[in-house]
Motif scaffolding. Structure first.
Motif, PDB file in Angstrom:
ATOM      1  N   LEU A  67      -3.618  -4.699   5.651  1.00  0.00           N
ATOM      2  CA  LEU A  67      -2.212  -5.082   5.782  1.00  0.00           C
ATOM      3  C   LEU A  67      -1.350  -3.853   6.020  1.00  0.00           C
ATOM      4  N   LYS A  68      -1.727  -2.726   5.370  1.00  0.00           N
ATOM      5  CA  LYS A  68      -0.844  -1.563   5.458  1.00  0.00           C
ATOM      6  C   LYS A  68      -0.828  -0.958   6.868  1.00  0.00           C
ATOM      7  N   ASP A  69      -1.809  -1.295   7.685  1.00  0.00           N
ATOM      8  CA  ASP A  69      -1.785  -0.825   9.068  1.00  0.00           C
ATOM      9  C   ASP A  69      -0.689  -1.492   9.891  1.00  0.00           C
ATOM     10  N   TYR A  70      -0.146  -2.580   9.380  1.00  0.00           N
ATOM     11  CA  TYR A  70       0.926  -3.272  10.111  1.00  0.00           C
ATOM     12  C   TYR A  70       2.277  -2.577   9.957  1.00  0.00           C
ATOM     13  N   TYR A  71       2.434  -1.865   8.825  1.00  0.00           N
ATOM     14  CA  TYR A  71       3.765  -1.316   8.520  1.00  0.00           C
ATOM     15  C   TYR A  71       4.302  -0.405   9.621  1.00  0.00           C
ATOM     16  N   PRO A  72       3.471   0.571  10.106  1.00  0.00           N
ATOM     17  CA  PRO A  72       4.018   1.436  11.180  1.00  0.00           C
ATOM     18  C   PRO A  72       4.446   0.622  12.404  1.00  0.00           C
ATOM     19  N   ILE A  73       3.691  -0.445  12.723  1.00  0.00           N
ATOM     20  CA  ILE A  73       4.040  -1.245  13.902  1.00  0.00           C
ATOM     21  C   ILE A  73       5.400  -1.910  13.680  1.00  0.00           C
ATOM     22  N   LEU A  74       5.542  -2.486  12.478  1.00  0.00           N
ATOM     23  CA  LEU A  74       6.826  -3.113  12.171  1.00  0.00           C
ATOM     24  C   LEU A  74       7.958  -2.093  12.280  1.00  0.00           C
ATOM     25  N   GLY A  75       7.663  -0.871  11.790  1.00  0.00           N
ATOM     26  CA  GLY A  75       8.675   0.185  11.860  1.00  0.00           C
ATOM     27  C   GLY A  75       9.015   0.515  13.310  1.00  0.00           C
ATOM     28  N   ILE A  76       7.980   0.652  14.143  1.00  0.00           N
ATOM     29  CA  ILE A  76       8.189   1.005  15.559  1.00  0.00           C
ATOM     30  C   ILE A  76       9.096  -0.029  16.227  1.00  0.00           C
ATOM     31  N   ILE A  77       8.916  -1.306  15.855  1.00  0.00           N
ATOM     32  CA  ILE A  77       9.727  -2.354  16.487  1.00  0.00           C
ATOM     33  C   ILE A  77      11.112  -2.452  15.834  1.00  0.00           C
ATOM     34  N   ALA A  78      11.124  -2.290  14.480  1.00  0.00           N
ATOM     35  CA  ALA A  78      12.372  -2.579  13.757  1.00  0.00           C
ATOM     36  C   ALA A  78      13.492  -1.594  14.093  1.00  0.00           C
ATOM     37  N   VAL A  79      13.154  -0.314  14.259  1.00  0.00           N
ATOM     38  CA  VAL A  79      14.216   0.677  14.478  1.00  0.00           C
ATOM     39  C   VAL A  79      15.029   0.368  15.744  1.00  0.00           C
ATOM     40  N   PRO A  80      14.359   0.264  16.918  1.00  0.00           N
ATOM     41  CA  PRO A  80      15.167  -0.104  18.102  1.00  0.00           C
ATOM     42  C   PRO A  80      15.799  -1.496  17.982  1.00  0.00           C
ATOM     43  N   ALA A  81      15.077  -2.423  17.330  1.00  0.00           N
ATOM     44  CA  ALA A  81      15.630  -3.780  17.197  1.00  0.00           C
ATOM     45  C   ALA A  81      16.969  -3.730  16.474  1.00  0.00           C
ATOM     46  N   LEU A  82      17.000  -2.960  15.390  1.00  0.00           N
ATOM     47  CA  LEU A  82      18.225  -2.855  14.599  1.00  0.00           C
ATOM     48  C   LEU A  82      19.348  -2.224  15.421  1.00  0.00           C
ATOM     49  N   LEU A  83      18.978  -1.158  16.160  1.00  0.00           N
ATOM     50  CA  LEU A  83      19.996  -0.469  16.956  1.00  0.00           C
ATOM     51  C   LEU A  83      20.548  -1.390  18.037  1.00  0.00           C
ATOM     52  N   ILE A  84      19.679  -2.204  18.625  1.00  0.00           N
ATOM     53  CA  ILE A  84      20.123  -3.110  19.682  1.00  0.00           C
ATOM     54  C   ILE A  84      21.011  -4.192  19.087  1.00  0.00           C
ATOM     55  N   LEU A  85      20.642  -4.654  17.896  1.00  0.00           N
ATOM     56  CA  LEU A  85      21.449  -5.667  17.213  1.00  0.00           C
ATOM     57  C   LEU A  85      22.855  -5.129  16.963  1.00  0.00           C
ATOM     58  N   LEU A  86      22.913  -3.830  16.589  1.00  0.00           N
ATOM     59  CA  LEU A  86      24.225  -3.229  16.315  1.00  0.00           C
ATOM     60  C   LEU A  86      25.082  -3.186  17.571  1.00  0.00           C
ATOM     61  N   SER A  87      24.438  -3.054  18.730  1.00  0.00           N
ATOM     62  CA  SER A  87      25.233  -3.008  19.952  1.00  0.00           C
ATOM     63  C   SER A  87      25.435  -4.405  20.520  1.00  0.00           C
ATOM     64  N   ASN A  88      25.100  -5.422  19.733  1.00  0.00           N
ATOM     65  CA  ASN A  88      25.442  -6.805  20.067  1.00  0.00           C
ATOM     66  C   ASN A  88      24.703  -7.341  21.286  1.00  0.00           C
ATOM     67  N   GLU A  89      23.457  -6.902  21.444  1.00  0.00           N
ATOM     68  CA  GLU A  89      22.698  -7.311  22.626  1.00  0.00           C
ATOM     69  C   GLU A  89      21.480  -8.090  22.140  1.00  0.00           C
ATOM     70  N   THR A  90      21.752  -9.224  21.483  1.00  0.00           N
ATOM     71  CA  THR A  90      20.688  -9.956  20.801  1.00  0.00           C
ATOM     72  C   THR A  90      19.575 -10.374  21.748  1.00  0.00           C
ATOM     73  N   GLY A  91      19.940 -10.736  22.984  1.00  0.00           N
ATOM     74  CA  GLY A  91      18.946 -11.225  23.940  1.00  0.00           C
ATOM     75  C   GLY A  91      17.796 -10.251  24.113  1.00  0.00           C
ATOM     76  N   SER A  92      18.113  -8.946  24.328  1.00  0.00           N
ATOM     77  CA  SER A  92      17.050  -7.965  24.556  1.00  0.00           C
ATOM     78  C   SER A  92      16.177  -7.822  23.322  1.00  0.00           C
ATOM     79  N   MET A  93      16.775  -8.069  22.151  1.00  0.00           N
ATOM     80  CA  MET A  93      16.002  -7.878  20.926  1.00  0.00           C
ATOM     81  C   MET A  93      14.941  -8.965  20.778  1.00  0.00           C
ATOM     82  N   LEU A  94      15.293 -10.182  21.187  1.00  0.00           N
ATOM     83  CA  LEU A  94      14.350 -11.288  21.033  1.00  0.00           C
ATOM     84  C   LEU A  94      13.063 -11.057  21.824  1.00  0.00           C
ATOM     85  N   VAL A  95      13.186 -10.229  22.889  1.00  0.00           N
ATOM     86  CA  VAL A  95      12.011  -9.948  23.713  1.00  0.00           C
ATOM     87  C   VAL A  95      10.890  -9.324  22.881  1.00  0.00           C
ATOM     88  N   PHE A  96      11.257  -8.646  21.802  1.00  0.00           N
ATOM     89  CA  PHE A  96      10.247  -7.976  20.986  1.00  0.00           C
ATOM     90  C   PHE A  96       9.277  -8.977  20.359  1.00  0.00           C
TER      91      PHE A  96
END
Lengths: 631, 427
Positions: B143-172
């Motif tokens: 299970l712990k091997d998943y954490y870095p992957i989640l991190g890799i996705i979550a950081v840009p996802a959060l930044l994109i959410l902050l810029s109000n571009e939800t559509g691009s985030m859903l692509v993840f």
């Protein structure tokens, strides 16, 4: 083992692909409710133009609304006009008009309907509708006409006209089509996207001869036109018209602001015109006449014209002086050793008295102290540093920059800083003695009437302002532009305003503006006399009232009308009284101001003398009835 | 490299041909979308979207040449650095971005505006591939091997959410496909699909009825399972699942009313019932369906579309470009586009499977998954099967950022694939 998962994945892709193919097949081939165009002989698509949003004043009265009118369209290849003479008589046009209109329509398209005559009133429509049945190829389309409750606010509201060819080509997303209307100036331009609404489409059935047979599919596929959003303004229509009547035969501006909100109560650009003349079908004739008028009625003076603020600027000098600590409310100055002249008045031993008597040497000294506050030995360097410090403080009053009002082409004015003078004299080659005329609002300063009204609002608020704006609510929910809710601070503390306001009250009660004081209302005001190269001084007055709880801040500019107390102050005070009490007590003054013809004193740029009186008084074409609409 | 080889050697021509076909069909349809019979519109006029798209296609070709010239090892070696650069751009856009349609997501470089969010897909793909290229990492067991992957996705996802571009985030969400291929247990995507189904059911029916139905089904399972499978111990698991599902049903209601923004809620509701708001958000969906539906079997012909001209379908040349295809080229044209995409994606999966390194395979799946997700959501929304989410149709929609990012994404994979014969011999 995991390799086999590729089959699951490809299977999933294929499943979605197949689903989409089936859905497309259903939408495009099986379900025929969408294949409208294939049966276009019996089904016609009608574009519905929405009503443009209406504009209200602060009391809920309508300022701008729409009147339904009818456009006459012609489809050239269907058109049959056997007795052209009668046809022309009915429509009230000349034979030559008929030929040129037909030619223009044919040039556009033989098969598509194009505009023949526009904006026939309901009455005209009723009287010719029956006769038009005899002529095939002609049809009526409902349209609407911008209509104004009162002949006022022309420049503020702006006008709507057919989209120009360049605008059509330059639009970012292809929304507009030929012969669409678009807001061209003023509020109509700034709020175009809110006002225009959303076009709708209706699908209607018709028989072979084009007779309406009801909606297609019960109107299931229709999209309704959505009317544009209404706009709510802070304009007080009654006061606006009153201000208009006072500015008749004068060149200048009135701007009145509600200090607590920044809403514009009234905005006069004189001379003005009746906005209805640009909404009629005689638009081009009337527009050309306005554009040719030497007094430029299309020039929106309150936000575009620039003047030297004259003595009204002394208020800001006093405030900065007090805030900087270079003077106290009890500081006094005499006329001794001063290069600027003054008139005879009692001694000015306090700030209040300095303001009240508008003493030039007093503010020469205040400005000098502000500039030299920094104690730098070299007077050239001291002046440079001092001027930039002064510039920064004045900027906070909105001077020398655009305030951001919701009107196009706001002029930013001029507030000189070190760089500005360096360009003329060279760095460190000028000092206080070169720039002292700024102290009394002359020299290189340029402001607009709007900015001066805003200064009055700042003083009324004791230190802050909201960006002046005409529209404060958009749509039924009265959405507010958040920029108009930001409180801008000037950095001058409230207690520093008191001596200045005391002086302003003095100016109205017994100083330069005493002849126009109003019984029962405490007005704080300041006259200004702006020197200019062309003729008599411009008369300026800014004020706010009541002092205890300010409800209105105002600036009045009258070009070439002499001292501030002569024209601007009486006009301003009459408007204040009208707004606060809804009546005017000093009828004699009112009549005198309304009748005063100060336009005849105005010397236009490039002229040596005022124009003869009657050159500009040609009547615009206003009647909306075709001249010969009789059977 | 001692000998000079053409840079196109070993490049998979099937993919390249599909790519070129997509670009050309897309460009022609953008021209049809901006075509205005009343104003003379030229395909090569840089003032309209068609002309600009041609410019973007030209620059994309230059980019492709660069990608093919650069050594294939570059992408693996620098994958984390590329990721860091994109994250930096995403942070920058929050402060220095210019505002377009309520999303603060564009950066201006002189005359060119770019949307860093478009490039985040590339960055995440490279980073995930690099991370998974370590053979010690297993998604099946740890299970712990998943954490870095989640991190890799979550950081840009959060930044994109902050810029109000939800559509691009859903692509993840498309990265679920690659994770599934690399060993993620099958029940996780299954849960995802069940959740989505529950969401739709919740919005369509009264939630108390759904809760009752779940209880009844759970009861049946508890009663029948021992009989059918002769296994015991499923009792508590079944009860737990039932409780969680009921929780979701009520949670969705809360989520819809309290978490989602009004326009997002509207888009989901309109998907379920376009007539619920025919003047507002439903307008787009109705107009888009009318346009596509009116195309019929063979379409109305090039430039003959009426629905897609002017104002009827919004975002004509960008997100709703498929409407133009549907209207002017009918079912035949639409089917060709759908088949092209499915062929492209399937071919990418086949290419990915023949890679010898795990990095290359994972990256190939990322590319296939991203293109597939865009295809599914974009076309789905125009035919009323998906909510209106503003993401472009790859290679078709007008727009430089999207065309560039998809081209880069695809051709990096083609470059890596082209070097496949040499990977082993170089050790």
């Amino acid at each position: 083992m995991l390799e086999n998962r590729r089959f699951v994945i490809i299977g999933f892709f294929a499943l979605i692909g197949l689903t989409y193919l089936l859905r497309l097949f259903y939408l495009q081939v099986l379900d025929d409710s969408y294949s409208i165009e294939s049966s276009s002989n019996s089904i016609k698509r009608v574009t519905e133009i929405p009503f443009r949003g209406q504009i209200y004043d602060r009391t809920g009265k309508l300022i701008v609304y729409n009147t339904p009118v009818y456009d006459l369209l012609v489809t050239p290849y269907k058109a049959r006009v056997d007795d052209t003479l009668r046809f022309c008589q009915v429509l009230g046009i000349e034979r030559s008009d008929f030929d040129s209109l037909m030619a223009a329509a044919s040039a556009y398209s033989r098969v598509k309907p194009s505009l023949f005559l526009r904006q026939l009133s309901k009455e005209d429509f009723a009287s010719i509708q029956d006769i038009m049945v005899d002529y095939s190829g002609f049809e009526f389309a409902k349209s609407s006409l911008r209509t104004y409750t009162a002949p006022t606010l022309a420049n503020t509201l702006g006008y709507v006209s057919e989209i120009t060819k360049t605008q059509l080509e330059k639009q970012e997303e292809p929304y507009y089509r030929q012969s669409d209307y678009i807001g061209q100036s003023g509020i109509e331009k700034i709020y175009e996207n809110e006002l225009r609404g959303k076009r709708g489409t209706k699908f209607v059935m018709q028989n072979v001869s084009g007779v309406y047979k009801g909606p297609w599919k019960g109107g299931e596929l229709d999209t309704m036109a959505v009317a544009g959003e209404n706009l709510y303004s802070g304009i007080d229509l009654e006061v606006q018209q009153y201000a208009d009547s006072l500015m008749v035969n004068k060149v200048g501006s009135v701007v009145a602001i509600e200090p607590k909100t920044g809403q514009i109560i009234s905005m006069v650009s004189a001379p003005t015109y009746d906005p209805n003349i640009l909404a009629s079908r005689y638009f081009s004739k009337n527009y050309a006449a306005l554009a040719r008028n030497p007094y430029k009625p299309l020039f929106n003076r309150p936000v575009m014209a620039s003047y030297r603020p004259g003595s009204t600027f002394k208020l800001i000098q006093a405030l900065i002086g007090l805030q900087e600590g270079v003077i106290t409310p009890g500081s006094g100055f005499t006329h001794a050793n001063c290069p600027v002249g003054c008139h005879n008045h009692p001694a000015t031993g306090t700030v209040a008295l300095g303001v009240m008597h508008s003493c030039n040497p007093y503010f020469y000294n205040v400005f000098r102290r502000i500039i030299y506050k920094n104690n730098i030995k070299n007077t050239f360097k001291a002046s440079a540093v001092g001027l930039d410090n002064w510039h920064d403080q004045i900027s906070k009053f909105g001077i020398g920059q655009r305030l951001g009002i919701d009107l196009p082409s706001e002029y930013k004015g001029n507030l000189p800083n070190k760089k500005y003078y360096d360009r003329f004299y060279g760095e460190y080659r000028w000092k206080f003695s070169n720039i002292y005329s700024l102290s009394i609002g002359e020299g290189e300063l340029l402001i607009t009437p709007l900015k001066m009204a805003n200064v009055a609002a700042i003083i009324a608020n004791r230190g802050y302002f909201y960006t002046p704006h005409v529209i404060h609510g958009i749509g039924d929910k009265k959405k507010v532009n958040p920029e108009y809710l930001v409180r801008h601070e000037t950095g001058v503390e409230p207690h520093n305003f008191e001596p200045v306001i005391e002086g302003m009250i003095g100016a109205v009660e017994g100083g330069t503006a005493r002849r126009s004081r109003v019984e029962g209302i405490t007005i704080a005001g300041k006259t200004g006399t702006s020197q200019n190269k062309r003729g008599d001084d411009h008369s300026i007055f800014i004020a706010f009232a009541p002092v205890e709880d300010p409800k209105i801040a105002i600036a009045v500019f009258v070009e070439n009308a002499g001292a501030g107390g002569q024209a601007a102050a009486p006009i301003a005070n009459l408007i204040i009284e009208k707004y606060l009490t809804r009546k005017v007590t000093n009828k004699a003054l009112e009549e005198r101001m309304m009748k005063a013809d100060l336009m005849s004193k105005v010397i236009l740029p490039g002229q040596k003398k005022p124009l003869p009186a009657d050159t500009t008084k040609k009547k615009p074409v206003t009647e909306t009835k075709p001249s010969a609409a009789r059977p | 490299m001692s000998e000079t080889k053409p840079i196109t050697k070993n490049v998979d021509w099937v993919v390249v041909l599909i790519y070129i076909a997509c670009l050309m069909i897309g460009w022609i349809n953008i021209y049809a979308a901006v075509y205005n019979p009343e104003v003379n519109t030229s395909m090569f006029d840089f003032n309209n979207n068609a002309g600009k798209q041609l410019m973007w296609i030209g620059t994309a070709a230059l980019l492709i040449v660069c990608i093919l010239v650069i050594d294939y090892k570059f992408y693996e070696t620098f994958s984390f650095i590329i990721y860091a650069v994109v994250i930096f751009l995403l942070v920058m856009v929050l402060f220095a971005g210019s505002n377009v349609n309520g999303s603060r997501s564009w950066i201006k470089f002189g005359p060119v505006s770019l949307q860093p969010a478009e490039f985040s897909k590339l960055a995440i793909s490279l980073a995930i591939s690099k991370y998974l290229s370590d053979p010690a990492i297993s998604l099946t067991r740890k299970l712990k091997d998943y954490y870095p992957i989640l991190g890799i996705i979550a950081v840009p996802a959060l930044l994109i959410l902050l810029s109000n571009e939800t559509g691009s985030m859903l692509v993840f969400a498309s990265f679920a496909i690659v994770l599934y291929r690399e060993g993620m247990p099958g029940f996780i995507p299954a849960i995802g699909i069940v959740m989505a189904a529950l969401l739709i059911i919740t919005l369509l029916f009264i939630k108390w009825y759904i809760a009752a139905a779940i209880i009844v089904i759970a009861g049946l399972v508890i009663w029948l399972m021992p009989v059918m499978t002769r296994r015991r111990g499923g009792l508590w698991a079944t009860i737990l699942i039932a409780v969680v599902m009921i929780g979701i049903v009520f949670g969705v209601d809360f989520f819809m009313n309290n978490v989602l923004q009004k326009h997002q809620r509207g888009r989901i509701m309109v998907l379920l019932d376009p007539d619920s708001d025919p003047r507002g958000i439903g307008w787009n969906v109705i107009q888009s369906k009318i346009a596509i539906g009116s195309g019929g079997f063979t379409g109305k012909g090039f430039l003959q579309g009426t629905q897609t001209k002017f104002d009827f379908v919004p975002e004509q040349s960008t997100d709703f470009i498929f409407c133009t295809v549907g209207e002017e080229h009918g079912f035949i044209g639409s089917a060709i586009v759908v088949v092209l995409f499915i062929a492209l994606i399937s071919r990418l999966v086949v290419l990915a499977e023949r890679q010898r390194s795990r990095f290359a395979r994972v990256y190939g799946y990322c590319v296939a998954g991203i293109i597939f997700f865009h295809f599914m959501v974009n076309i789905g929304m125009t035919i009323g099967l998906m909510p209106v989410i503003g993401i472009p149709l790859p290679f078709f929609s007008y727009g430089g950022s999207s065309l560039w990012s998809f081209s880069i994404l695809l051709f990096i994979f083609l470059k890596i694939d082209a070097q496949r014969p040499f990977t082993l011999s170089r050790g």
